[in-house]
Design a protein around this motif. Structure first.
Motif, PDB file in Angstrom:
ATOM      1  N   LEU A  77      -9.828  -5.341   0.675  1.00 37.38           N
ATOM      2  CA  LEU A  77     -10.259  -4.173   1.698  1.00 37.38           C
ATOM      3  C   LEU A  77      -9.389  -3.293   1.888  1.00 37.38           C
ATOM      4  O   LEU A  77      -9.767  -1.862   1.764  1.00 37.38           O
ATOM      5  N   VAL A  78      -8.356  -3.598   2.238  1.00 35.40           N
ATOM      6  CA  VAL A  78      -7.046  -2.558   2.751  1.00 35.40           C
ATOM      7  C   VAL A  78      -6.948  -1.595   1.540  1.00 35.40           C
ATOM      8  O   VAL A  78      -6.836  -0.414   1.660  1.00 35.40           O
ATOM      9  N   GLN A  79      -6.770  -2.289   0.436  1.00 37.90           N
ATOM     10  CA  GLN A  79      -6.341  -1.578  -0.786  1.00 37.90           C
ATOM     11  C   GLN A  79      -7.475  -0.646  -1.136  1.00 37.90           C
ATOM     12  O   GLN A  79      -7.245   0.333  -1.825  1.00 37.90           O
ATOM     13  N   ALA A  80      -8.776  -1.377  -1.074  1.00 36.31           N
ATOM     14  CA  ALA A  80      -9.842  -0.221  -1.479  1.00 36.31           C
ATOM     15  C   ALA A  80      -9.855   0.964  -0.701  1.00 36.31           C
ATOM     16  O   ALA A  80     -10.134   1.949  -1.301  1.00 36.31           O
ATOM     17  N   TYR A  81      -9.690   0.732   0.758  1.00 40.93           N
ATOM     18  CA  TYR A  81      -9.707   1.919   1.502  1.00 40.93           C
ATOM     19  C   TYR A  81      -8.890   2.847   1.272  1.00 40.93           C
ATOM     20  O   TYR A  81      -8.920   4.177   0.850  1.00 40.93           O
ATOM     21  N   HIS A  82      -7.410   2.475   1.093  1.00 42.68           N
ATOM     22  CA  HIS A  82      -6.302   3.520   0.684  1.00 42.68           C
ATOM     23  C   HIS A  82      -6.456   3.983  -0.743  1.00 42.68           C
ATOM     24  O   HIS A  82      -6.091   5.042  -1.053  1.00 42.68           O
ATOM     25  N   SER A  83      -7.219   3.316  -1.528  1.00 44.33           N
ATOM     26  CA  SER A  83      -7.546   3.944  -2.878  1.00 44.33           C
ATOM     27  C   SER A  83      -8.442   4.950  -2.826  1.00 44.33           C
ATOM     28  O   SER A  83      -8.200   6.331  -3.346  1.00 44.33           O
ATOM     29  N   CYS A  84      -9.437   4.949  -1.931  1.00 46.55           N
ATOM     30  CA  CYS A  84     -10.436   5.892  -1.752  1.00 46.55           C
ATOM     31  C   CYS A  84      -9.617   7.141  -1.250  1.00 46.55           C
ATOM     32  O   CYS A  84     -10.018   8.352  -1.553  1.00 46.55           O
ATOM     33  N   LEU A  85      -8.787   6.984  -0.183  1.00 41.02           N
ATOM     34  CA  LEU A  85      -8.235   7.975   0.423  1.00 41.02           C
ATOM     35  C   LEU A  85      -7.581   8.844  -0.704  1.00 41.02           C
ATOM     36  O   LEU A  85      -7.372  10.065  -0.763  1.00 41.02           O
ATOM     37  N   ASN A  86      -6.577   7.845  -1.516  1.00 43.00           N
ATOM     38  CA  ASN A  86      -5.707   8.724  -2.448  1.00 43.00           C
ATOM     39  C   ASN A  86      -6.636   9.489  -3.623  1.00 43.00           C
ATOM     40  O   ASN A  86      -5.974  10.615  -4.015  1.00 43.00           O
ATOM     41  N   ASP A  87      -7.738   8.713  -4.073  1.00 40.37           N
ATOM     42  CA  ASP A  87      -8.668   9.467  -5.116  1.00 40.37           C
ATOM     43  C   ASP A  87      -9.313  10.672  -4.330  1.00 40.37           C
ATOM     44  O   ASP A  87      -9.668  11.287  -5.186  1.00 40.37           O
ATOM     45  N   ASN A  88      -9.318  10.879  -3.217  1.00 38.54           N
ATOM     46  CA  ASN A  88      -9.969  11.974  -2.522  1.00 38.54           C
ATOM     47  C   ASN A  88      -9.178  12.965  -1.778  1.00 38.54           C
ATOM     48  O   ASN A  88      -9.508  13.678  -1.008  1.00 38.54           O
ATOM     49  N   GLY A  89      -7.895  13.126  -2.271  1.00 37.95           N
ATOM     50  CA  GLY A  89      -7.052  14.089  -2.027  1.00 37.95           C
ATOM     51  C   GLY A  89      -6.014  13.759  -0.946  1.00 37.95           C
ATOM     52  O   GLY A  89      -5.258  14.849  -0.521  1.00 37.95           O
ATOM     53  N   PHE A  90      -5.970  12.677  -0.389  1.00 35.73           N
ATOM     54  CA  PHE A  90      -4.884  12.130   0.632  1.00 35.73           C
ATOM     55  C   PHE A  90      -4.077  11.131   0.033  1.00 35.73           C
ATOM     56  O   PHE A  90      -4.150  10.153  -0.234  1.00 35.73           O
ATOM     57  N   PRO A  91      -2.920  11.667  -0.494  1.00 35.74           N
ATOM     58  CA  PRO A  91      -1.986  10.647  -1.275  1.00 35.74           C
ATOM     59  C   PRO A  91      -1.242   9.510  -0.424  1.00 35.74           C
ATOM     60  O   PRO A  91      -1.182   9.916   0.601  1.00 35.74           O
ATOM     61  N   GLN A  92      -1.537   8.373  -0.906  1.00 31.40           N
ATOM     62  CA  GLN A  92      -1.025   7.196  -0.220  1.00 31.40           C
ATOM     63  C   GLN A  92       0.123   6.662  -0.883  1.00 31.40           C
ATOM     64  O   GLN A  92       0.310   6.655  -2.097  1.00 31.40           O
ATOM     65  N   TRP A  93       1.058   6.190  -0.143  1.00 34.66           N
ATOM     66  CA  TRP A  93       2.270   5.416  -0.638  1.00 34.66           C
ATOM     67  C   TRP A  93       2.094   4.339  -1.347  1.00 34.66           C
ATOM     68  O   TRP A  93       1.566   3.599  -0.860  1.00 34.66           O
ATOM     69  N   LYS A  94       2.674   4.085  -2.385  1.00 37.30           N
ATOM     70  CA  LYS A  94       2.722   2.702  -2.997  1.00 37.30           C
ATOM     71  C   LYS A  94       4.013   1.978  -3.184  1.00 37.30           C
ATOM     72  O   LYS A  94       5.317   2.722  -3.590  1.00 37.30           O
ATOM     73  N   ASN A  95       4.037   0.764  -3.158  1.00 37.47           N
ATOM     74  CA  ASN A  95       5.338   0.022  -3.305  1.00 37.47           C
ATOM     75  C   ASN A  95       5.756  -0.092  -4.816  1.00 37.47           C
ATOM     76  O   ASN A  95       5.165   0.157  -5.598  1.00 37.47           O
ATOM     77  N   ALA A  96       6.727  -0.972  -4.759  1.00 38.58           N
ATOM     78  CA  ALA A  96       7.287  -1.059  -6.247  1.00 38.58           C
ATOM     79  C   ALA A  96       6.259  -1.885  -7.022  1.00 38.58           C
ATOM     80  O   ALA A  96       6.460  -1.859  -8.293  1.00 38.58           O
ATOM     81  N   GLU A  97       5.530  -2.671  -6.503  1.00 36.61           N
ATOM     82  CA  GLU A  97       4.449  -3.505  -7.183  1.00 36.61           C
ATOM     83  C   GLU A  97       3.158  -2.697  -7.479  1.00 36.61           C
ATOM     84  O   GLU A  97       2.151  -3.343  -8.130  1.00 36.61           O
ATOM     85  N   GLY A  98       3.347  -1.475  -7.259  1.00 38.09           N
ATOM     86  CA  GLY A  98       1.939  -0.495  -7.316  1.00 38.09           C
ATOM     87  C   GLY A  98       0.965  -0.723  -6.323  1.00 38.09           C
ATOM     88  O   GLY A  98      -0.377  -0.449  -6.674  1.00 38.09           O
TER      89      GLY A  98
END
Length: 211
Positions: free
Chosen positions: A69-90
């Motif tokens: 759930l958390v990943q899906a939400y941040h993926s949505c933000l990232n895909d819509n112009g709000f860059p989200q930080w990713k760790n070494a595991e992506g």
């Protein structure tokens, strides 16, 4: 949604994951893996629905389901112009303090949070805060926790926010009883186990709504 809340969401998710791990619950039979939440809008599903149809983190949600759930939400933000930080595991994560994060365009962030509002997960306990019986049920939980050796009391957000359980400084009973309890509940795992057991007992009937 306040932009400053985004790192806090990941932190809160970690806390939920830790608590759910202490419960040691497996996925109940009859529920399909990957069916993560109760969505609002389902007729009669929950008399205290999550605002705007957001996904609800159920009481029996696994670590993997919450993380999804958390990943899906941040993926949505990232895909819509709000860059989200990713760790070494992506995977999207809260950036460590030493990592420099690029400045965020407030307008772009606001647009993205509006677009993704229905993807932001909400815990079932947050939904319950809107239940008129919430304070009474929370008091039952606090009483149970005290009976099991913890020393807690109800508190309310000073700005009129929801009620919550907080530790007290001095516990009930004799000095010997207090010393015994302090040893028994001296580690985080033991406290989390008691908290979860009492939460499930106090909210038993409400929890059935999220099955």
């Amino acid at each position: 949604m306040n932009i400053s809340r985004l790192p806090a969401l990941l932190t809160a998710a970690v806390a939920i994951l830790a608590l759910s791990a202490c419960g040691g619950e497996d996925t109940p039979q009859g529920r399909q893996p990957g069916v993560v939440t109760l969505r609002t809008g389902a007729p009669g599903a929950n008399p205290s629905p999550s605002a705007a149809g957001r996904p609800i983190i159920r009481p029996d949600a696994s670590r993997e389901e919450i993380e999804a759930l958390v990943q899906a939400y941040h993926s949505c933000l990232n895909d819509n112009g709000f860059p989200q930080w990713k760790n070494a595991e992506g995977r999207f994560d809260k950036p460590p303090g030493e990592v420099a994060v690029a400045p965020v365009d407030p307008a772009a962030a606001e647009r993205a949070t509006k677009v993704c509002a229905n993807e932001e997960p909400e815990s079932w306990t947050a939904v319950e805060e809107r239940n008129p019986e919430y304070r009474d049920l929370l008091e039952d939980q606090a009483d149970c926790m005290n009976d099991k050796g913890m020393d807690v009391a109800l508190r309310q957000d000073p700005e009129g926010g929801p009620w919550y359980i907080a530790p007290r400084d001095v516990g009930p009973g004799t000095a010997e009883e207090q010393a015994r309890r302090s040893v028994e509940l001296s580690n985080e795992e033991a406290r989390a186990k008691v908290t979860r057991e009492c939460e499930q007992k106090a909210f038993a009937e409400r929890i059935k709504l999220y099955g």
